[in-house]
Write a protein that holds these residues in place. Structure first.
Motif, PDB file in Angstrom:
ATOM      1  N   TYR A  26      29.902  29.042  41.942  1.00 36.60           N
ATOM      2  CA  TYR A  26      31.075  30.114  41.852  1.00 36.60           C
ATOM      3  C   TYR A  26      31.271  30.665  42.971  1.00 36.60           C
ATOM      4  O   TYR A  26      31.783  31.838  43.087  1.00 36.60           O
ATOM      5  CB  TYR A  26      30.870  30.995  40.511  1.00 36.60           C
ATOM      6  CG  TYR A  26      30.742  30.175  39.323  1.00 36.60           C
ATOM      7  CD1 TYR A  26      31.855  29.703  38.674  1.00 36.60           C
ATOM      8  CD2 TYR A  26      29.297  29.958  38.676  1.00 36.60           C
ATOM      9  CE1 TYR A  26      31.362  29.115  37.386  1.00 36.60           C
ATOM     10  CE2 TYR A  26      29.085  29.451  37.766  1.00 36.60           C
ATOM     11  CZ  TYR A  26      30.324  28.667  36.891  1.00 36.60           C
ATOM     12  OH  TYR A  26      30.172  28.255  35.868  1.00 36.60           O
TER      13      TYR A  26
ATOM     14  N   TYR B 144      33.337  34.284  43.107  1.00 34.00           N
ATOM     15  CA  TYR B 144      34.213  34.273  42.077  1.00 34.00           C
ATOM     16  C   TYR B 144      35.652  34.775  42.483  1.00 34.00           C
ATOM     17  O   TYR B 144      36.196  35.681  42.205  1.00 34.00           O
ATOM     18  CB  TYR B 144      33.824  35.507  40.724  1.00 34.00           C
ATOM     19  CG  TYR B 144      32.466  35.101  40.358  1.00 34.00           C
ATOM     20  CD1 TYR B 144      31.866  34.005  39.627  1.00 34.00           C
ATOM     21  CD2 TYR B 144      31.543  36.097  40.725  1.00 34.00           C
ATOM     22  CE1 TYR B 144      30.902  33.848  39.210  1.00 34.00           C
ATOM     23  CE2 TYR B 144      30.097  36.074  40.216  1.00 34.00           C
ATOM     24  CZ  TYR B 144      29.987  34.811  39.372  1.00 34.00           C
ATOM     25  OH  TYR B 144      28.707  34.527  38.810  1.00 34.00           O
TER      26      TYR B 144
ATOM     27  N   GLY C 141      39.384  34.832  42.964  1.00 36.27           N
ATOM     28  CA  GLY C 141      40.654  34.667  42.044  1.00 36.27           C
ATOM     29  C   GLY C 141      42.061  34.496  42.453  1.00 36.27           C
ATOM     30  O   GLY C 141      43.177  33.967  42.011  1.00 36.27           O
TER      31      GLY C 141
ATOM     32  N   SER D  27      38.117  39.002  45.434  1.00 42.35           N
ATOM     33  CA  SER D  27      36.987  38.543  44.725  1.00 42.35           C
ATOM     34  C   SER D  27      36.634  39.142  43.488  1.00 42.35           C
ATOM     35  O   SER D  27      36.846  40.287  43.101  1.00 42.35           O
ATOM     36  CB  SER D  27      35.811  39.191  45.730  1.00 42.35           C
ATOM     37  OG  SER D  27      34.672  39.139  45.054  1.00 42.35           O
ATOM     38  N   GLY D  28      36.416  38.646  42.395  1.00 38.16           N
ATOM     39  CA  GLY D  28      36.056  38.698  41.280  1.00 38.16           C
ATOM     40  C   GLY D  28      34.777  39.352  41.142  1.00 38.16           C
ATOM     41  O   GLY D  28      34.381  39.881  39.945  1.00 38.16           O
ATOM     42  N   ASN D  29      34.035  39.155  42.058  1.00 33.13           N
ATOM     43  CA  ASN D  29      32.628  39.720  42.172  1.00 33.13           C
ATOM     44  C   ASN D  29      32.337  41.277  42.004  1.00 33.13           C
ATOM     45  O   ASN D  29      31.739  41.946  41.147  1.00 33.13           O
ATOM     46  CB  ASN D  29      31.768  39.309  43.567  1.00 33.13           C
ATOM     47  CG  ASN D  29      30.243  39.657  43.441  1.00 33.13           C
ATOM     48  OD1 ASN D  29      29.719  39.253  42.183  1.00 33.13           O
ATOM     49  ND2 ASN D  29      29.752  39.811  44.599  1.00 33.13           N
TER      50      ASN D  29
ATOM     51  N   GLN E  68      35.698  42.881  42.052  1.00 31.29           N
ATOM     52  CA  GLN E  68      37.265  43.404  41.755  1.00 31.29           C
ATOM     53  C   GLN E  68      37.891  44.107  43.084  1.00 31.29           C
ATOM     54  O   GLN E  68      38.565  44.985  43.098  1.00 31.29           O
ATOM     55  CB  GLN E  68      37.457  44.204  40.644  1.00 31.29           C
ATOM     56  CG  GLN E  68      36.915  43.721  39.347  1.00 31.29           C
ATOM     57  CD  GLN E  68      37.410  42.238  39.179  1.00 31.29           C
ATOM     58  OE1 GLN E  68      38.626  41.992  39.242  1.00 31.29           O
ATOM     59  NE2 GLN E  68      36.407  41.480  38.430  1.00 31.29           N
TER      60      GLN E  68
ATOM     61  N   ASN F  52      41.367  44.254  38.477  1.00 27.00           N
ATOM     62  CA  ASN F  52      41.601  42.890  38.247  1.00 27.00           C
ATOM     63  C   ASN F  52      42.746  42.316  39.086  1.00 27.00           C
ATOM     64  O   ASN F  52      43.862  41.668  38.629  1.00 27.00           O
ATOM     65  CB  ASN F  52      41.799  42.557  36.779  1.00 27.00           C
ATOM     66  CG  ASN F  52      41.685  40.869  36.512  1.00 27.00           C
ATOM     67  OD1 ASN F  52      41.418  40.463  37.425  1.00 27.00           O
ATOM     68  ND2 ASN F  52      41.838  40.631  35.195  1.00 27.00           N
TER      69      ASN F  52
ATOM     70  N   ALA G  71      44.703  39.658  40.728  1.00 32.83           N
ATOM     71  CA  ALA G  71      44.896  38.393  40.328  1.00 32.83           C
ATOM     72  C   ALA G  71      45.825  37.475  40.908  1.00 32.83           C
ATOM     73  O   ALA G  71      45.933  36.224  40.958  1.00 32.83           O
ATOM     74  CB  ALA G  71      45.484  38.523  38.863  1.00 32.83           C
TER      75      ALA G  71
ATOM     76  N   ASP H 110      47.711  43.661  40.146  1.00 27.75           N
ATOM     77  CA  ASP H 110      46.520  44.182  39.413  1.00 27.75           C
ATOM     78  C   ASP H 110      46.790  43.794  38.076  1.00 27.75           C
ATOM     79  O   ASP H 110      47.602  44.431  37.232  1.00 27.75           O
ATOM     80  CB  ASP H 110      46.312  45.596  39.601  1.00 27.75           C
ATOM     81  CG  ASP H 110      45.062  46.093  38.838  1.00 27.75           C
ATOM     82  OD1 ASP H 110      44.057  45.106  38.667  1.00 27.75           O
ATOM     83  OD2 ASP H 110      44.979  47.328  38.449  1.00 27.75           O
TER      84      ASP H 110
ATOM     85  N   THR I   9      50.311  37.905  36.964  1.00 22.04           N
ATOM     86  CA  THR I   9      49.032  37.189  37.650  1.00 22.04           C
ATOM     87  C   THR I   9      49.488  36.714  39.239  1.00 22.04           C
ATOM     88  O   THR I   9      49.652  37.533  40.199  1.00 22.04           O
ATOM     89  CB  THR I   9      48.624  36.286  36.859  1.00 22.04           C
ATOM     90  OG1 THR I   9      49.564  35.387  36.625  1.00 22.04           O
ATOM     91  CG2 THR I   9      47.849  36.863  35.683  1.00 22.04           C
TER      92      THR I   9
END
Length: 217
Positions: free
Chosen positions: A11, A49, A51, A65-67, A69, A95, A97, A111, A148
């Protein structure tokens, strides 16, 4: 050189490159080959992570980075620098996206959870989708829209994929909004793009299909 990105089995963000000119000289039946760009292990942890990713005309790489946000600019020395110097802005993003960069270097990002489309130019931030504009499109509120992926089109135009009903929205001058792809036409859209001829494309991630949008109403 063509730069691509993917998420590996851990990931983590991986960036690959290949020489397009070399490929075109070969038999088109051959498979494309890519080479892995080695990344700083500490930076890989920060960008875990991923996105969304965008590359500016000057080679600037921006990664969501989703790690944690957050959105980072990846420097040539492989340092990852947060896009947000304003702590209030950073704490309000929950978030990220979608990201894209226009020819002037302005960074656009969504977001998803708060239903916002924002721009960053220098130290200035601008929200392009007001609550009223969202309601004009038929959504109850911002949180129900779920914007998104985004793509910058012609000067003054931005295209946004709304996950809630799988429609594509155009935001143009004076923050006017309109639909270029209405809900229900294409299912399971995961990304969008526009080519130099201004033709729009959508990616179906389930069937791995790319569809061209020839006409909108």
């Amino acid at each position: 050189q063509v730069l691509t990105w993917s998420i590996n089995e851990f990931y983590e963000l991986e960036i690959h490159s290949f020489d397009a000119a070399e490929y075109l000289e070969k038999n088109p039946r051959w498979d494309w080959t890519t080479s892995l760009v080695q990344m700083n292990p500490d930076v890989s942890k920060i960008l875990r992570y991923p996105g969304a990713l965008a590359i500016g005309g000057d080679g600037t790489i921006v990664v969501a980075s989703g790690n944690n946000q957050n959105i980072y600019e990846l420097k040539r020395n492989q340092q990852a620098v947060s896009l947000f110097k304003n702590k209030d802005i950073q704490e309000s993003i929950s978030n990220p996206a979608g990201i894209d960069i226009d020819e002037q270097g302005v960074i656009y990002f969504t977001d998803k959870d708060s239903g916002r489309l924002l721009t960053k130019s220098g130290d200035n931030y601008l929200d392009l989708l007001s609550e009223n504009r969202i309601k004009e499109l038929g959504y109850e509120n911002r949180e129900s829209a779920l914007p998104t992926k985004i793509r910058v089109g012609s000067p003054g135009e931005v295209y946004v994929l709304f996950e809630s009903d799988e429609s594509i929205i155009r935001v143009s001058g004076n923050n006017q909004v309109s639909r270029v792809l209405k809900s229900g036409v294409v299912k399971n859209i995961s990304d969008i793009a526009e080519n130099k001829l201004k033709k729009k494309y959508s990616l179906n991630n389930v069937a791995i299909l790319v569809r061209a949008i020839y006409q909108t109403r």
